[in-house]
Design an enzyme around this catalytic site. Sequence first.
Site, PDB file in Angstrom:
ATOM      1  N   ARG A  88       9.469  91.627  51.024  1.00  0.00           N
ATOM      2  CA  ARG A  88      10.073  90.916  49.882  1.00  0.00           C
ATOM      3  C   ARG A  88       9.497  89.505  49.777  1.00  0.00           C
ATOM      4  O   ARG A  88       9.199  88.882  50.791  1.00  0.00           O
ATOM      5  CB  ARG A  88      11.594  90.851  50.057  1.00  0.00           C
ATOM      6  CG  ARG A  88      12.288  92.150  49.712  1.00  0.00           C
ATOM      7  CD  ARG A  88      13.767  92.071  50.033  1.00  0.00           C
ATOM      8  NE  ARG A  88      14.093  92.779  51.252  1.00  0.00           N
ATOM      9  CZ  ARG A  88      15.231  92.681  51.907  1.00  0.00           C
ATOM     10  NH1 ARG A  88      16.177  91.873  51.463  1.00  0.00           N
ATOM     11  NH2 ARG A  88      15.453  93.353  53.014  1.00  0.00           N
ATOM     12  N   HIS A 142      23.396  88.931  54.575  1.00  0.00           N
ATOM     13  CA  HIS A 142      23.405  88.925  56.046  1.00  0.00           C
ATOM     14  C   HIS A 142      24.691  88.288  56.586  1.00  0.00           C
ATOM     15  O   HIS A 142      24.720  87.771  57.711  1.00  0.00           O
ATOM     16  CB  HIS A 142      22.179  88.173  56.630  1.00  0.00           C
ATOM     17  CG  HIS A 142      20.876  88.872  56.411  1.00  0.00           C
ATOM     18  ND1 HIS A 142      19.745  88.207  55.985  1.00  0.00           N
ATOM     19  CD2 HIS A 142      20.528  90.170  56.528  1.00  0.00           C
ATOM     20  CE1 HIS A 142      18.745  89.071  55.867  1.00  0.00           C
ATOM     21  NE2 HIS A 142      19.204  90.276  56.187  1.00  0.00           N
ATOM     22  N   ASN A 198      26.339 102.783  58.262  1.00  0.00           N
ATOM     23  CA  ASN A 198      25.425 101.918  57.522  1.00  0.00           C
ATOM     24  C   ASN A 198      24.399 102.837  56.854  1.00  0.00           C
ATOM     25  O   ASN A 198      23.503 103.352  57.512  1.00  0.00           O
ATOM     26  CB  ASN A 198      24.751 100.948  58.496  1.00  0.00           C
ATOM     27  CG  ASN A 198      23.835  99.958  57.796  1.00  0.00           C
ATOM     28  OD1 ASN A 198      23.677 100.005  56.572  1.00  0.00           O
ATOM     29  ND2 ASN A 198      23.221  99.089  58.565  1.00  0.00           N
ATOM     30  N   GLU A 213      25.583  93.443  63.850  1.00  0.00           N
ATOM     31  CA  GLU A 213      26.293  93.640  62.574  1.00  0.00           C
ATOM     32  C   GLU A 213      27.273  94.804  62.657  1.00  0.00           C
ATOM     33  O   GLU A 213      28.378  94.725  62.122  1.00  0.00           O
ATOM     34  CB  GLU A 213      25.267  93.865  61.447  1.00  0.00           C
ATOM     35  CG  GLU A 213      24.528  92.578  61.114  1.00  0.00           C
ATOM     36  CD  GLU A 213      23.187  92.800  60.442  1.00  0.00           C
ATOM     37  OE1 GLU A 213      22.298  93.403  61.082  1.00  0.00           O
ATOM     38  OE2 GLU A 213      23.019  92.372  59.296  1.00  0.00           O
TER      39      GLU A 213
END
Length: 410
Positions: free
Chosen positions: A241, A181, A8, A379
């Site tokens: 954000r 996601h 990642n 994940e």
Amino acid sequence: MDLLLVVNAGSSSLKFCVYSIAEAPTPALVSRGQVDGIGTHPRLRARDDGGATLADQTFGPTEIADVAAAMGRVGAWLREKYAGSNLVAVGHRVAHGGPRYSAPVIVDATVLAALERFVPLAPLHQPHHLRPMRSLAERYPGVVQVACFDTAFHRGHPEVADRYALPDDLYKEGVRRYGFHGLSYEYIARRLPSVAPEIARGAVVVCHLGSGSSMCAIKAGRSVDSTMGFTALDGLPMGTRCGQLDPGVVLYLLTEKGYSATDVEHLLYHRAGLRGLSGITNDVRDLLASGDAHARLALDYFVYRVAREIGSLAAAMNGIDALVFTAGIGENSPEIRARVCARSRWLGLEMDEAANRAGGPCISIPRSAVSVWVIPTDEEGMIAEHTLEAWRTHEGRRSHAHDGVPEPAA
Ligand code: AMP
């Protein structure tokens, strides 16, 4: 031992996990690590699955100047640490699969070129995700690489959830509500039958609340809608954000305030959200501990927006059976969970306060009309599962396996 590597990559860090695929039907975590400070103060750290330190090395800025160099260093560490093992495949997290990819895919030159075309759709993430893929393809051409997309789980959305009210030509060229996601939501959807079988076929709103936050409506294990859209800016306010914003604000900044496109991007991605609202920090732990009125407002706004989206996503599914909290804030903050649930009492939702403080998994009382759960996401584990599935299918078509953690191509 046969190993899988999950990668990642970010702008200045490269996270990795090593899995064994020897015994279990699903990959078993062996170690996890990261190279951070790439190009400034590079540091390679790794721990085994029990948390014991396996590596902690620092380097000069020119020794690991970019992600490709970090990938090379991780490869060297793996060859030394797991000498005698076979690295059979590498799984990558990829932000954007565009309209095309609704499932993981084995990477080849055609796929790499296609993914390159989605860079404008995720300019802050996609280039970093593609870099280690390209560098591995050059240095280890024999290793199977699998791209796993944050968007893929949402590609089955009904058309009304996939569209903006814009002319068709923009939709056709890719201006769509993708959602992100997806690897986290897919992991949760796959765990529901074992963790909470009574809701696995039902209508579930999953709140992935971390430094990036979004929510997903999952019905019978499939994504129906999400709070994120074309980019990972939409929906909930996040660490830095903005979340949902009237596009008229962007027009105002451009035409009246003289902002450049780069200024707007910087504001919306880095100076907004909890940090922008509080003027203090993007970390929920610090906001909770602060007595400052702006910190309070930032958390009030966050909780308000999560609770509002629960209603919206329940409407998308014609009802709601359960609510799931996951990711850094969702898994670790009983206070935020309690505040979201208090605002959602109108649904007949009743929290079990002691279970909430204990961390679940079920944190609602038995008579609650909507059950509430805390389920840790994984994940990297989802990428490992996909990579193993793709590799097994690939191997089924190929007779020869690779031996050893491979040396780079000359
Ligand atoms: P993630 O991106 O999923 O790793 O989540 C990271 C975020 O989780 C951090 O920015 C923190 O704001 C938040 N977080 C982690 N632990 C806690 C905690 N105990 N209470 C509140 N927020 C937390």
